[in-house]
Design an enzyme around this catalytic site. Structure first.
Site, PDB file in Angstrom:
ATOM      1  CG  ASN A 376      -1.723   1.305   1.323  1.00  0.00           C
ATOM      2  OD1 ASN A 376      -2.707   1.477   0.615  1.00  0.00           O
ATOM      3  ND2 ASN A 376      -1.319   2.235   2.176  1.00  0.00           N
ATOM      4  CD  GLU A 377      -1.190   5.877   0.439  1.00  0.00           C
ATOM      5  OE1 GLU A 377      -0.454   6.366   1.312  1.00  0.00           O
ATOM      6  OE2 GLU A 377      -2.348   6.276   0.225  1.00  0.00           O
ATOM      7  CG  ASN A 431      -4.655   4.188  -1.771  1.00  0.00           C
ATOM      8  OD1 ASN A 431      -5.428   3.325  -2.172  1.00  0.00           O
ATOM      9  ND2 ASN A 431      -3.716   3.940  -0.876  1.00  0.00           N
ATOM     10  CE1 TYR A 437      -5.614  14.841   3.762  1.00  0.00           C
ATOM     11  CE2 TYR A 437      -5.730  12.695   2.698  1.00  0.00           C
ATOM     12  CZ  TYR A 437      -5.769  13.471   3.843  1.00  0.00           C
ATOM     13  OH  TYR A 437      -5.970  12.873   5.061  1.00  0.00           O
ATOM     14  CD1 TRP A 510      -8.950   6.520   4.538  1.00  0.00           C
ATOM     15  CD2 TRP A 510      -8.720   4.343   4.069  1.00  0.00           C
ATOM     16  NE1 TRP A 510      -8.075   6.002   5.443  1.00  0.00           N
ATOM     17  CE2 TRP A 510      -7.916   4.662   5.183  1.00  0.00           C
ATOM     18  CE3 TRP A 510      -8.752   3.023   3.617  1.00  0.00           C
ATOM     19  CZ2 TRP A 510      -7.143   3.708   5.834  1.00  0.00           C
ATOM     20  CZ3 TRP A 510      -7.982   2.095   4.262  1.00  0.00           C
ATOM     21  CH2 TRP A 510      -7.181   2.437   5.358  1.00  0.00           C
ATOM     22  CE  LYS A 531      -8.895  11.164   4.411  1.00  0.00           C
ATOM     23  NZ  LYS A 531      -7.913  11.253   5.499  1.00  0.00           N
TER      24      LYS A 531
END
Length: 761
Positions: A376-377, A431, A437, A510, A531
């Protein structure tokens, strides 16, 4: 026979480092019951100061109180994140990885009365994932402990927490072949294995008696596992038998289904298009941390079913076996992953391998799981050769261990579409937080269209999207205000964009629930990521929850109507907008008993303009279903609805605004659209660079586990996203990276912005 003894009661606990591991019952330790975490409070209250270190658990084992057996195994369902096991002061085992089952053979060392000590450590290191991520790494024995008592000949308990039985169905037309493989320890001559197949109602379908460790059942007219519509499960039991005596037994449920992920048509289940629209889930709760009980897991699954999800991304680690069982039973399609997250550690490769082996071995039989998540990321700072090699090793290993499922990754917005690590897994997800953001909500759909055009043969999904909402309210929602109204608007927009693009193989909001993230200081309540569609205590479903329910749950299944804004009572405007969500075709709104008209909406979102005078009782009616709320006219904004950042140097309502001029409350994209605004930003960038240099010298360039790297950011889509931030919000987020501005600096910055004229509309 196998006996599993629950071993959760009567433990002693301490955070104090003993001079040596005790061999007799210690004094002065706290009495506790498992499951337990030492970060249930400090892991959720903000400040990024929750206790991370080694703590100790101790408990007596009386052999006479256990069933008489040849062998005794300690089963630890999860210990975050590393642990050591001692018996009577002797070290027996070490384990790295905080989310999986592991076992220790106590037999050779167990006395009539022994002291078991487990040292659990969640301190930072450079070898065990996760180390850097946007959630709290709760320490503890948070899923409980068992003692498993078995004879010398038994189904394997040593191999990566195996259940001892592996079931692989293969669909052949209307029938199925089901391969069953077992893993055994110390079998002797004359012992046999009795395999028995059962249907959902526990009726026996077939039996095979064999000395082979692998057999195949044929099921005629197989009943398929078909998601939420029909989550049919079979069961297979294997018994180890000698002279007609059952020595040991294991069993597992399984489902028979086919699936594929098509780059044009999305997820296909049993030959039918089956859109995966769902949520992600973290495993913690308010005041409990991750030490959940079965009723907590059951409540979570019920809420996820209510919102209408067809899929869950179980982030960012292996979840409780009970929760996977519930997913099987309810027909939810699952993405399961390891915590290889945020920052690649060259010294952590072996840990990614061992955690992935545990994930697959322990969860292979779950019908709900369709993809294994590699990371992930992890490419947030770009991908180097060591990172790529780590992914190739994992990808190849997964395909070797499980030939029935696919691999995936969750990339982050800044990851370029041509990054080589996107070519490694079978399918890809991103994502994206355009509209939260930075960027704008309308950037989401076009981004996926661009990726789809560039990579028409790679299935693409959205593994995270969302925005934060607390009990703040406004009639003019805007990005970054943390209001329930902006969250509802954001998700309305994303639903329209994502659900109309069937090539997107899966979407995961999310998050389903707010969760602990002790490093966070956003939204006026530090220590959480807000969130969620539901609050961390599971007591309140935010309005956005019902936006998804309106889309995903049919009126035949659960008809409803929901009036938004129930917590937003005091309003200053003479005419106010009221939103209603429903899965029924028509809604009528009444104000103090007077109809304001009927509306239809194909997108399930109904908007009404409501006169606001005095106190008004609102009632939304859809068929025989209704919902009520109240609004009240006030002369001035109720400041209880206005975000106040805890510890903020400056709040948005304290900023001086001049008509026709910029301020800290304006978006960077609007400011740089002017010549003087560009010059101002260049000057600010130079000042920021100096602050970062100063932090680097003081080794303060990291926060919450994320490296600050302007060079990487400038070369990616991050700078485009930043245009959606207001200057004030961006400055507060810099605080999470240890780059702070004083009140005087911000006021001086605002004064300069007040001198720059806005473009005429």
């Amino acid at each position: 026979m196998r006996n599993i003894v629950n071993f959760n009661d009567a433990w002693l606990f301490t955070k104090e480092l003993p001079a040596e591991i005790p061999a007799s019952l210690p004094e002065g330790w706290e009495s506790i019951v498992l499951p337990h975490t030492w970060n249930a409070i400090d892991g959720q209250d903000g400040g990024n100061d929750y206790y991370r270190g080694t703590c100790y658990y101790a408990k007596k084992i009386k052999k006479s109180a256990l069933p008489v057996s040849a062998r005794y195994y300690l089963e630890i369902k999860a210990a975050n994140s590393s642990a050591d096991v001692y018996l009577d002061g002797k070290h027996l085992a070490h384990h790295d990885g905080g989310y999986s089952i592991w076992r220790v053979d106590l037999t050779a060392h167990l006395k009539d009365e022994s002291l078991l000590v487990i040292a659990v450590d969640n301190a930072p290191n450079n070898r065990v994932y996760p180390q850097m991520a946007d959630f709290t790494f709760y320490g503890g024995l948070y899923r409980g402990v068992n003692i498993i008592c078995v004879p010398d000949s038994h189904f394997d308990l040593d191999y990566y927490g195996t259940p001892g039985i592996k079931i692989t169905p293969e669909i052949c037309g209307k029938d199925a072949k089901v391969e069953v493989e077992v893993y055994t320890t110390e079998l002797t001559e004359g012992q046999k294995i009795v395999y028995t197949l059962y249907d959902k109602e526990e009726n026996e379908l077939a039996e095979i008696v064999s000395t082979d460790k692998k057999v195949v059942f044929d099921i005629k007219d197989v009943h398929l596992w078909h998601g939420r519509r029909d989550p049919y499960l079979y069961c297979c039991e294997a018994e180890l038998v000698a002279n007609d005596e059952v020595l040991d037994s294991v069993c597992s449920r399984f489902g028979c289904r086919t699936f594929k992920i098509d780059p044009e048509n999305g997820f296909i289940l049993n030959g039918e298009e089956y859109p995966l629209r769902g949520v992600s889930r973290h495993q913690d709760r308010w005041g409990i941390g991750n030490a959940l009980l079965p009723e907590h897991h059951a409540e979570d699954i019920d809420l996820i079913m209510e919102v209408g999800a067809t899929t869950i991304r179980l982030a960012h680690y292996q979840h409780d076996q009970y929760f996977y069982d519930l997913c099987d039973e309810k027909g939810l399609v699952i993405w399961a992953e390891i915590p290889y997250i945020s920052k690649h550690m060259p010294t952590g490769r072996e840990n990614t391998i061992s955690q992935m082996k545990e994930l697959i071995v322990q969860n292979y039989n779950h019908a709900s799981i369709v993809v294994w998540g590699l990371s992930n990321e992890i490419g947030i700072g770009g991908s180097d050769e060591d990172l790529l090699e780590n992914h190739r090793i994992l990808n190849d290993m997964v395909h070797e261990m499980d030939k029935t499922r696919l691999t995936t990754i969750a990339a982050v917005s800044m990851c370029k579409m041509d990054d080589p690590y996107l070519q490694i897994p079978d399918v890809v997800s991103y994502n994206h937080y355009f509209g939260w953001y930075g960027g704008n909500t309308d950037m989401n759909g076009p981004w996926f269209d661009k990726f789809h055009a560039m990579h028409p043969n790679i299935p693409i999904g959205c593994s995270e999207y969302g925005c934060e909402a607390l009990n703040w309210h406004t009639s003019s929602p805007r990005q970054g205000d943390y209001t329930e109204e902006y969250q509802a608007y954001y998700h309305e927009e994303l639903i329209r964009q994502f659900f109309s693009r069937k090539y997107i193989w899966a979407t995961h909001v999310w998050n389903m629930f707010d969760f602990g993230a002790d490093a966070r200081s956003e939204g006026g309540e530090n220590g959480q990521n807000h969130k969620g569609l539901v609050t961390i205590d599971r007591k309140y479903k935010k309005d956005a929850f019902y936006a998804y329910k309106a889309w995903l749950v049919s009126a035949e299944e659960d008809p409803f109507v929901h009036l938004c804004g129930k917590r937003y009572i005091d309003r200053v405007e003479d005419v106010t907008k009221v939103t209603v969500y429903s899965n029924l075709p028509e809604v009528e709104l009444f104000a103090n008993g007077v109809s304001l008209g009927k509306k239809t909406a194909e997108d399930h979102f109904f908007y009404f303009d409501v006169p606001n005078a005095g106190e008004t009782k609102l009632e939304a009616v859809a068929g025989e279903y209704h919902d009520e709320s109240v609004i009240r006219k006030v002369d001035e904004m109720n400041m209880d609805y206005v975000l106040r950042e805890v510890g903020a140097v400056l709040n948005w309502f304290d900023v001086v605004e001049v008509e026709g001029r910029f301020s800290l409350n304006d978006k960077i994209s609007d400011i740089v659209a002017t010549k003087r605004g560009k010059l101002w930003l260049i000057g600010m960038a130079l000042k920021l660079k100096k602050k970062m240099k100063a932090n680097k010298k003081g080794e303060k360039g990291k926060s919450g586990g994320f490296d600050v790297n302007l060079k990487d950011a400038a070369g990616s889509g991050l700078m485009d996203m930043m245009g959606g931030f207001t200057v004030l919000r961006l400055s507060s987020m810099m605080g999470m990276m240890n780059i702070s501005f004083t009140k005087e600096e911000l006021l001086k910055m605002n004064k300069k912005l007040n001198r720059i004229k806005k473009k005429k509309q």
